[in-house]
Design an enzyme around this catalytic site. Structure first.
Site, PDB file in Angstrom:
ATOM      1  N   ARG A 213       4.825   3.917  -4.954  1.00 20.76           N
ATOM      2  CA  ARG A 213       5.433   2.934  -4.045  1.00 20.76           C
ATOM      3  C   ARG A 213       4.380   2.369  -3.107  1.00 20.76           C
ATOM      4  O   ARG A 213       3.340   2.969  -2.878  1.00 20.76           O
ATOM      5  CB  ARG A 213       6.529   3.617  -3.226  1.00 20.76           C
ATOM      6  CG  ARG A 213       7.663   4.138  -4.098  1.00 20.76           C
ATOM      7  CD  ARG A 213       8.899   4.439  -3.307  1.00 20.76           C
ATOM      8  NE  ARG A 213       8.623   5.103  -2.040  1.00 20.76           N
ATOM      9  CZ  ARG A 213       9.306   4.869  -0.929  1.00 20.76           C
ATOM     10  NH1 ARG A 213      10.256   3.969  -0.906  1.00 20.76           N
ATOM     11  NH2 ARG A 213       9.029   5.531   0.174  1.00 20.76           N
TER      12      ARG A 213
ATOM     13  N   LYS B 184       4.946  18.002  -5.254  1.00 20.95           N
ATOM     14  CA  LYS B 184       5.359  16.817  -6.012  1.00 20.95           C
ATOM     15  C   LYS B 184       5.112  17.001  -7.508  1.00 20.95           C
ATOM     16  O   LYS B 184       3.973  17.126  -7.953  1.00 20.95           O
ATOM     17  CB  LYS B 184       4.616  15.588  -5.477  1.00 20.95           C
ATOM     18  CG  LYS B 184       5.188  14.295  -5.988  1.00 20.95           C
ATOM     19  CD  LYS B 184       4.879  13.144  -5.056  1.00 20.95           C
ATOM     20  CE  LYS B 184       5.227  11.827  -5.722  1.00 20.95           C
ATOM     21  NZ  LYS B 184       5.229  10.705  -4.815  1.00 20.95           N
TER      22      LYS B 184
ATOM     23  N   ARG C 118       8.938  12.311   5.813  1.00 20.40           N
ATOM     24  CA  ARG C 118       8.087  13.507   5.851  1.00 20.40           C
ATOM     25  C   ARG C 118       8.850  14.620   6.565  1.00 20.40           C
ATOM     26  O   ARG C 118       9.537  14.352   7.554  1.00 20.40           O
ATOM     27  CB  ARG C 118       6.788  13.237   6.625  1.00 20.40           C
ATOM     28  CG  ARG C 118       5.890  12.190   5.970  1.00 20.40           C
ATOM     29  CD  ARG C 118       5.212  12.760   4.706  1.00 20.40           C
ATOM     30  NE  ARG C 118       4.399  11.762   4.036  1.00 20.40           N
ATOM     31  CZ  ARG C 118       4.809  10.984   3.031  1.00 20.40           C
ATOM     32  NH1 ARG C 118       6.041  11.084   2.569  1.00 20.40           N
ATOM     33  NH2 ARG C 118       4.003  10.110   2.477  1.00 20.40           N
TER      34      ARG C 118
HETATM   35  P1  ATP Z   1       7.037   8.424  -0.198  1.00 21.15           P
HETATM   36  O1  ATP Z   1       7.836   9.414   0.516  1.00 21.15           O
HETATM   37  O2  ATP Z   1       6.848   7.158   0.544  1.00 21.15           O
HETATM   38  O3  ATP Z   1       7.489   8.203  -1.586  1.00 21.15           O
HETATM   39  P2  ATP Z   1       4.543   9.499  -1.258  1.00 21.15           P
HETATM   40  O4  ATP Z   1       3.341   9.982  -0.521  1.00 21.15           O
HETATM   41  O5  ATP Z   1       5.164  10.435  -2.219  1.00 21.15           O
HETATM   42  O6  ATP Z   1       5.573   9.035  -0.176  1.00 21.15           O
HETATM   43  P3  ATP Z   1       4.503   7.525  -3.311  1.00 21.15           P
HETATM   44  O7  ATP Z   1       4.128   6.085  -3.253  1.00 21.15           O
HETATM   45  O8  ATP Z   1       5.912   7.877  -3.641  1.00 21.15           O
HETATM   46  O9  ATP Z   1       4.095   8.178  -1.950  1.00 21.15           O
HETATM   47  O10 ATP Z   1       3.579   8.234  -4.393  1.00 21.15           O
HETATM   48  C1  ATP Z   1       2.200   8.012  -4.411  1.00 21.15           C
HETATM   49  C2  ATP Z   1       1.509   9.253  -3.883  1.00 21.15           C
HETATM   50  O11 ATP Z   1       1.770  10.351  -4.745  1.00 21.15           O
HETATM   51  C3  ATP Z   1       0.000   9.116  -3.846  1.00 21.15           C
HETATM   52  O12 ATP Z   1      -0.421   8.577  -2.633  1.00 21.15           O
HETATM   53  C4  ATP Z   1      -0.472  10.581  -4.018  1.00 21.15           C
HETATM   54  O13 ATP Z   1      -0.413  11.276  -2.792  1.00 21.15           O
HETATM   55  C5  ATP Z   1       0.618  11.182  -4.876  1.00 21.15           C
HETATM   56  N1  ATP Z   1       0.274  11.222  -6.301  1.00 21.15           N
HETATM   57  C6  ATP Z   1      -0.435  10.357  -7.067  1.00 21.15           C
HETATM   58  N2  ATP Z   1      -0.483  10.743  -8.333  1.00 21.15           N
HETATM   59  C7  ATP Z   1       0.236  11.887  -8.403  1.00 21.15           C
HETATM   60  C8  ATP Z   1       0.562  12.787  -9.455  1.00 21.15           C
HETATM   61  N3  ATP Z   1       0.189  12.591 -10.710  1.00 21.15           N
HETATM   62  N4  ATP Z   1       1.308  13.873  -9.127  1.00 21.15           N
HETATM   63  C9  ATP Z   1       1.732  14.111  -7.875  1.00 21.15           C
HETATM   64  N5  ATP Z   1       1.454  13.295  -6.842  1.00 21.15           N
HETATM   65  C10 ATP Z   1       0.723  12.196  -7.109  1.00 21.15           C
HETATM   66  C1  BTN Z   2       6.065   7.490  -6.667  1.00 19.15           C
HETATM   67  O1  BTN Z   2       6.256   8.701  -6.479  1.00 19.15           O
HETATM   68  O2  BTN Z   2       5.652   6.714  -5.831  1.00 19.15           O
HETATM   69  C2  BTN Z   2       6.447   6.895  -7.976  1.00 19.15           C
HETATM   70  C3  BTN Z   2       5.456   7.140  -9.049  1.00 19.15           C
HETATM   71  C4  BTN Z   2       5.900   6.448 -10.313  1.00 19.15           C
HETATM   72  C5  BTN Z   2       4.896   6.545 -11.415  1.00 19.15           C
HETATM   73  C6  BTN Z   2       5.415   5.960 -12.684  1.00 19.15           C
HETATM   74  S1  BTN Z   2       4.443   6.384 -14.081  1.00 19.15           S
HETATM   75  C7  BTN Z   2       5.281   5.232 -15.072  1.00 19.15           C
HETATM   76  C8  BTN Z   2       5.493   4.018 -14.210  1.00 19.15           C
HETATM   77  N1  BTN Z   2       4.357   3.132 -14.252  1.00 19.15           N
HETATM   78  C9  BTN Z   2       3.753   3.025 -13.063  1.00 19.15           C
HETATM   79  O3  BTN Z   2       2.741   2.322 -12.842  1.00 19.15           O
HETATM   80  N2  BTN Z   2       4.382   3.767 -12.152  1.00 19.15           N
HETATM   81  C10 BTN Z   2       5.533   4.442 -12.733  1.00 19.15           C
END
Ligand code: ATP
Ligand code: BTN
Length: 326
Positions: A123, A187, A323
């Site tokens: 996101r 996560k 958070r």
């Molecule tokens: P939010 O609560 O806004 O969703 P978030 O930190 O989970 O917060 P997202 O945009 O949902 O943000 O997810 C992207 C984030 O997830 C990245 O900034 C990184 O911290 C984490 N991330 C990226 N790749 C992975 C992965 N393969 N597995 C777990 N976490 C990942």
């Molecule tokens: C998040 O936690 O912010 C969402 C992560 C979503 C990742 C998936 S992987 C398949 C699809 N293609 C992308 O580029 N993002 C989503």
């Protein structure tokens, strides 16, 4: 990815050593062309090792995605809704791909999977790390009659993934509002919904990222606690094709039900997966931070936050991050 790089990968995926002679014969390449194909694998960050006798092997075996294996493991109901399924070795983002195809008219029920995403997105423009063969990166295209028909779908998508994992025997799986799949506050996956079209021809692309076997080196690239299925899957190693079929089945079942019932049909189930209910949280909004106690969600999927003044306010929107307060 060229045909010969892919063909080489399919041979080396077993993790065994293969001599140059054998590879050249099987692939019908000369040694220069074989060397170029090896380089092609290294460009994807796959580690090809050369032993003292010159034989080649991947550092670890790879469980490659296979179109036919996914289709044959798919439940019958899901097959009926599926309009097409594509498996790409390399892609920028499965969401990008389906958004483009949706704009050119692809129907509901199209699925795209990829072994590696070179620009996987989370996101708010954040990165989603998806190294080759290490997660499930999957997107589903679905068309709705109006944009309002899709309210709460992001949460329902998370429920579909979490439910499937629980049914597979993983205890401790839950959801962090709005879109994270969590295992004990680490996560495990995420959901990214994106939309396009017009009010009358509206579509959603739902992207799911689920960690299967993310090498430990990935730790340095992810700035929050994370986990992969390899660590928590009960019993045998994870079969990525069976997993993909289960995720697709669960998603399609959820989307077809959502079409009739909306989020109301999922609200009760959200309660079972909600990992932050009753906890102190901070919501990061575009214009500041608000703290309070998370009190579940309303019928639209908005987070209900009880603030110290005793009021409970619904929060909804793609730019809010939650958070835990502790
Ligand atoms: P939010 O609560 O806004 O969703 P978030 O930190 O989970 O917060 P997202 O945009 O949902 O943000 O997810 C992207 C984030 O997830 C990245 O900034 C990184 O911290 C984490 N991330 C990226 N790749 C992975 C992965 N393969 N597995 C777990 N976490 C990942
Ligand atoms: C998040 O936690 O912010 C969402 C992560 C979503 C990742 C998936 S992987 C398949 C699809 N293609 C992308 O580029 N993002 C989503």
């Amino acid at each position: 990815m060229t045909h010969s790089v892919l063909a080489l990968l399919r041979i080396l995926a077993d993790g065994h050593s293969h001599s140059v002679q054998e590879l050249c014969n099987r692939l019908m390449l000369d040694t220069v062309m074989l060397e170029q194909s090896i380089e092609g694998l290294r460009e994807l960050n796959l580690s090809v090792q050369v032993s003292a006798d010159g034989a080649l092997a991947l550092r670890e075996p790879l469980d490659l995605l296979d179109h036919q294996a996914i289709i044959s493991s798919l439940a019958h109901n899901a097959r009926a809704w599926l309009s097409r399924l594509e498996v790409h070795p390399v892609i920028d983002s499965t969401n990008n791909y389906l958004l483009t195809q949706a704009a050119s008219g692809w129907p509901s029920g199209a699925i795209c999977l990829a072994e590696v995403q070179q620009m996987g997105r989370g996101r708010q423009g954040r990165n989603w790390l998806s190294p080759f063969g290490a997660n499930l990166a999957l997107s589903l295209l679905w068309r709705f009659t109006t944009p309002s028909a899709a309210v709460g779908l992001s949460l329902a998508t998370g429920i579909a993934v979490a439910r499937m994992l629980r049914q597979a025997g993983i205890t401790g799986v839950g959801l962090k509002w709005p879109n994270d799949v969590w295992w004990r506050e680490r996560k495990l996956g995420g959901v990214l919904l994106e939309s396009g079209g017009t009010v009358e021809r509206f579509y959603i692309v739902a992207g799911i990222g689920l960690n299967v076997a993310l090498a430990r080196e990935a730790s340095a690239l992810i700035d929050q606690p994370w986990v992969d299925l390899q660590e928590i899957w009960p019993g045998a190693p994870v079969d990525r094709n069976a997993l993909a079929a289960s995720v697709i089945g669960s998603l399609i079942e959820a989307f077809s039900r959502f079409q009739d019932e909306g989020f109301a049909g999922f609200a009760e189930e959200w309660v079972r997966f909600d990992q932050v209910r009753g906890q102190g949280v901070r919501l990061h909004l575009p214009n500041g931070v608000v703290a309070g106690i998370a009190r579940g969600v309303d019928v639209t999927g908005a987070l209900l936050l009880e603030t110290p003044d005793g009021r409970t306010t619904p929060y909804l929107g793609g730019e809010i991050s939650l958070r835990l307060a502790s």
